[in-house]
Motif scaffolding. Structure first.
Motif, PDB file in Angstrom:
ATOM      1  N   MET A   9       1.027  -1.137  -0.050  1.00 40.36           N
ATOM      2  CA  MET A   9      -0.029   0.092   0.172  1.00 40.36           C
ATOM      3  C   MET A   9       0.843   1.153   0.085  1.00 40.36           C
ATOM      4  O   MET A   9       2.026   1.373   0.705  1.00 40.36           O
ATOM      5  N   GLY A  10       0.523   2.344  -0.831  1.00 44.42           N
ATOM      6  CA  GLY A  10       1.381   3.397  -0.931  1.00 44.42           C
ATOM      7  C   GLY A  10       2.537   3.285  -1.547  1.00 44.42           C
ATOM      8  O   GLY A  10       3.401   4.544  -1.755  1.00 44.42           O
ATOM      9  N   SER A  11       2.739   2.470  -2.457  1.00 48.37           N
ATOM     10  CA  SER A  11       3.953   2.332  -3.348  1.00 48.37           C
ATOM     11  C   SER A  11       3.610   2.974  -4.591  1.00 48.37           C
ATOM     12  O   SER A  11       4.614   3.098  -5.569  1.00 48.37           O
ATOM     13  N   GLY A  12       2.490   3.536  -4.706  1.00 45.28           N
ATOM     14  CA  GLY A  12       2.243   4.469  -6.142  1.00 45.28           C
ATOM     15  C   GLY A  12       1.839   3.688  -7.458  1.00 45.28           C
ATOM     16  O   GLY A  12       1.806   4.048  -8.224  1.00 45.28           O
ATOM     17  N   LYS A  13       1.074   2.346  -6.944  1.00 45.09           N
ATOM     18  CA  LYS A  13       0.581   1.555  -8.015  1.00 45.09           C
ATOM     19  C   LYS A  13      -0.332   1.996  -8.945  1.00 45.09           C
ATOM     20  O   LYS A  13      -0.164   2.146 -10.125  1.00 45.09           O
ATOM     21  N   SER A  14      -1.503   2.852  -8.422  1.00 39.72           N
ATOM     22  CA  SER A  14      -2.276   3.255  -9.288  1.00 39.72           C
ATOM     23  C   SER A  14      -1.980   4.642  -9.815  1.00 39.72           C
ATOM     24  O   SER A  14      -2.122   4.869 -11.168  1.00 39.72           O
ATOM     25  N   THR A  15      -1.084   5.452  -9.446  1.00 40.27           N
ATOM     26  CA  THR A  15      -0.723   6.603 -10.054  1.00 40.27           C
ATOM     27  C   THR A  15       0.392   6.122 -11.364  1.00 40.27           C
ATOM     28  O   THR A  15       0.209   6.433 -12.481  1.00 40.27           O
ATOM     29  N   ILE A  16       1.271   5.193 -10.966  1.00 35.22           N
ATOM     30  CA  ILE A  16       2.105   4.706 -11.963  1.00 35.22           C
ATOM     31  C   ILE A  16       1.350   4.026 -13.125  1.00 35.22           C
ATOM     32  O   ILE A  16       1.684   4.127 -14.310  1.00 35.22           O
ATOM     33  N   ALA A  17       0.215   3.145 -12.785  1.00 32.52           N
ATOM     34  CA  ALA A  17      -0.312   2.316 -13.706  1.00 32.52           C
ATOM     35  C   ALA A  17      -1.086   3.408 -14.577  1.00 32.52           C
ATOM     36  O   ALA A  17      -1.039   3.028 -16.025  1.00 32.52           O
ATOM     37  N   ALA A  18      -1.772   4.238 -14.381  1.00 32.27           N
ATOM     38  CA  ALA A  18      -2.497   5.334 -15.211  1.00 32.27           C
ATOM     39  C   ALA A  18      -1.268   5.905 -15.994  1.00 32.27           C
ATOM     40  O   ALA A  18      -1.539   6.114 -17.465  1.00 32.27           O
ATOM     41  N   CYS A  19       0.056   6.467 -15.526  1.00 31.31           N
ATOM     42  CA  CYS A  19       1.060   6.986 -16.385  1.00 31.31           C
ATOM     43  C   CYS A  19       1.535   6.090 -17.255  1.00 31.31           C
ATOM     44  O   CYS A  19       1.688   6.205 -18.860  1.00 31.31           O
ATOM     45  N   LEU A  20       1.715   4.502 -16.960  1.00 30.90           N
ATOM     46  CA  LEU A  20       2.344   3.600 -17.961  1.00 30.90           C
ATOM     47  C   LEU A  20       1.103   3.364 -18.993  1.00 30.90           C
ATOM     48  O   LEU A  20       1.698   2.963 -19.962  1.00 30.90           O
ATOM     49  N   LEU A 101       6.878  -2.534  -7.516  1.00 32.21           N
ATOM     50  CA  LEU A 101       7.190  -0.987  -7.206  1.00 32.21           C
ATOM     51  C   LEU A 101       7.747  -1.118  -5.578  1.00 32.21           C
ATOM     52  O   LEU A 101       6.752  -1.048  -4.857  1.00 32.21           O
ATOM     53  N   HIS A 102       8.950  -0.999  -5.581  1.00 29.12           N
ATOM     54  CA  HIS A 102       9.782  -0.975  -4.379  1.00 29.12           C
ATOM     55  C   HIS A 102       9.846   0.619  -3.737  1.00 29.12           C
ATOM     56  O   HIS A 102      10.080   1.209  -4.328  1.00 29.12           O
ATOM     57  N   ALA A 103       9.211   0.642  -2.461  1.00 26.00           N
ATOM     58  CA  ALA A 103       9.350   1.796  -1.837  1.00 26.00           C
ATOM     59  C   ALA A 103       9.613   1.146  -0.307  1.00 26.00           C
ATOM     60  O   ALA A 103       8.956   0.422   0.196  1.00 26.00           O
ATOM     61  N   ASP A 104      10.493   1.945   0.719  1.00 26.86           N
ATOM     62  CA  ASP A 104      11.071   1.512   1.986  1.00 26.86           C
ATOM     63  C   ASP A 104       9.890   1.918   2.749  1.00 26.86           C
ATOM     64  O   ASP A 104       8.943   2.871   2.473  1.00 26.86           O
ATOM     65  N   PHE A 105       9.820   1.281   3.904  1.00 25.65           N
ATOM     66  CA  PHE A 105       8.649   1.372   4.704  1.00 25.65           C
ATOM     67  C   PHE A 105       8.429   2.793   5.383  1.00 25.65           C
ATOM     68  O   PHE A 105       7.454   3.379   5.507  1.00 25.65           O
ATOM     69  N   TYR A 140       6.971  -9.915  -2.963  1.00 19.89           N
ATOM     70  CA  TYR A 140       6.890  -9.031  -4.080  1.00 19.89           C
ATOM     71  C   TYR A 140       8.163  -9.368  -4.892  1.00 19.89           C
ATOM     72  O   TYR A 140       8.059  -9.185  -6.222  1.00 19.89           O
ATOM     73  N   ARG A 141       9.186  -9.521  -4.404  1.00 18.77           N
ATOM     74  CA  ARG A 141      10.694  -9.629  -4.924  1.00 18.77           C
ATOM     75  C   ARG A 141      10.497 -10.954  -5.529  1.00 18.77           C
ATOM     76  O   ARG A 141      11.088 -11.040  -6.901  1.00 18.77           O
ATOM     77  N   ALA A 142      10.236 -11.949  -4.994  1.00 18.38           N
ATOM     78  CA  ALA A 142      10.047 -13.477  -5.585  1.00 18.38           C
ATOM     79  C   ALA A 142       9.207 -13.484  -6.841  1.00 18.38           C
ATOM     80  O   ALA A 142       9.589 -14.128  -7.832  1.00 18.38           O
ATOM     81  N   TYR A 143       8.161 -12.712  -6.752  1.00 18.82           N
ATOM     82  CA  TYR A 143       7.093 -12.942  -7.751  1.00 18.82           C
ATOM     83  C   TYR A 143       7.550 -12.118  -8.857  1.00 18.82           C
ATOM     84  O   TYR A 143       6.870 -12.255 -10.180  1.00 18.82           O
ATOM     85  N   ALA A 144       8.353 -11.119  -8.812  1.00 20.31           N
ATOM     86  CA  ALA A 144       8.581  -9.908  -9.780  1.00 20.31           C
ATOM     87  C   ALA A 144       9.422 -10.477 -11.053  1.00 20.31           C
ATOM     88  O   ALA A 144      10.593 -10.938 -10.705  1.00 20.31           O
ATOM     89  N   ASP A 145       8.988  -9.970 -12.261  1.00 25.14           N
ATOM     90  CA  ASP A 145      10.149 -10.222 -13.231  1.00 25.14           C
ATOM     91  C   ASP A 145      10.999  -9.016 -13.060  1.00 25.14           C
ATOM     92  O   ASP A 145      12.083  -9.252 -13.618  1.00 25.14           O
ATOM     93  N   VAL A 146      10.532  -7.818 -12.558  1.00 26.34           N
ATOM     94  CA  VAL A 146      11.314  -6.688 -12.456  1.00 26.34           C
ATOM     95  C   VAL A 146      11.168  -5.853 -11.392  1.00 26.34           C
ATOM     96  O   VAL A 146       9.801  -5.778 -10.792  1.00 26.34           O
ATOM     97  N   THR A 147      12.095  -5.437 -10.781  1.00 23.33           N
ATOM     98  CA  THR A 147      11.745  -4.663  -9.646  1.00 23.33           C
ATOM     99  C   THR A 147      12.133  -3.026  -9.740  1.00 23.33           C
ATOM    100  O   THR A 147      13.365  -2.877 -10.434  1.00 23.33           O
ATOM    101  N   VAL A 148      11.269  -2.241  -9.563  1.00 21.49           N
ATOM    102  CA  VAL A 148      11.602  -0.803  -9.666  1.00 21.49           C
ATOM    103  C   VAL A 148      11.760   0.091  -8.158  1.00 21.49           C
ATOM    104  O   VAL A 148      10.806  -0.061  -7.409  1.00 21.49           O
ATOM    105  N   ASP A 149      13.026   0.834  -8.026  1.00 19.99           N
ATOM    106  CA  ASP A 149      12.810   1.413  -6.825  1.00 19.99           C
ATOM    107  C   ASP A 149      12.279   2.816  -7.395  1.00 19.99           C
ATOM    108  O   ASP A 149      12.732   3.697  -8.046  1.00 19.99           O
TER     109      ASP A 149
END
Ligand code: S3P
Length: 174
Positions: A9-20, A101-105, A140-149
């Motif tokens: 939650m809060g990693s920016g998925k909705s904003t970045i999905a709209a942009c992408l 989409l990685h963001a630290d806690f 998240y890390r194990a299931y991802a093909d790509v990780t973005v900070d």
């Protein structure tokens, strides 16, 4: 090309999905909205409150199953998508790519606190959310093909970075 964005939650998925989705001219699918449409409830917290988390997760699996038939789009997943691996398996179908989409806690907490926690039943308080973050982060890390900070990057830059890492070379306009 189907790209599913996962992250806490809060990693920016909705904003970045709209942009992408705009950048790639693809339709954007909000899983929480799909779940809400199926639930007959007015809000996500209402589903948790009246039907419980298990009912919510069943709706989440059913939304992922629907998305397994879709070949092109950008999917914004709920933060708990990794709790049922079957959801990831569905999202991978039809050549789907998974992007974390990685963001630290501390950054997550800052964003959630400014949004308000009322819309997020799985973020009750900081210690509880931190325990959940610690549990989910390796998934998240194990299931991802790509990780973005996502730290210090604008949504447009993150969208461009994702596109360049998931698209076949032949699809990129260089
Ligand atoms: C959840 C995250 C929420 C939403 C629901 C459950 C979770 O989505 O799906 O409240 O378990 O982390 P966001 O990650 O978009 O806030």
């Amino acid at each position: 090309m189907k790209v599913s964005l996962i992250g806490f939650m809060g990693s920016g998925k909705s904003t970045i999905a709209a942009c992408l989705s705009q950048y790639l001219s693809l339709r954007c699918y909000e899983m929480d909205q799909m779940i809400l449409n199926e639930s007959g409830r007015d809000t996500i917290p209402q589903i948790f409150e009246l039907d419980g988390e298990i009912a919510f997760r069943e709706l989440e699996i059913s939304a992922a199953r629907k998305l397994s038939h879709i070949a092109a789009g950008v999917v914004s997943c709920g933060g708990g998508i990794v709790q049922n691996k079957i959801c990831i398996d569905y999202l991978r179908q039809t050549r789907g790519k998974i992007v974390y989409l990685h963001a630290d806690f501390p950054l997550i907490t800052e964003r959630i606190m400014s949004d308000g926690t009322h819309s997020r039943p799985m973020f009750q308080n900081t210690p509880q959310a931190h325990a959940l973050y610690t549990l989910r982060e390796p998934l998240y890390r194990a299931y991802a093909d790509v990780t973005v900070d996502t730290r210090d990057l604008k949504p447009e830059d993150i969208a461009r970075q994702i596109a360049s890492r998931v698209l076949p070379i032949s699809d990129l306009t260089l």
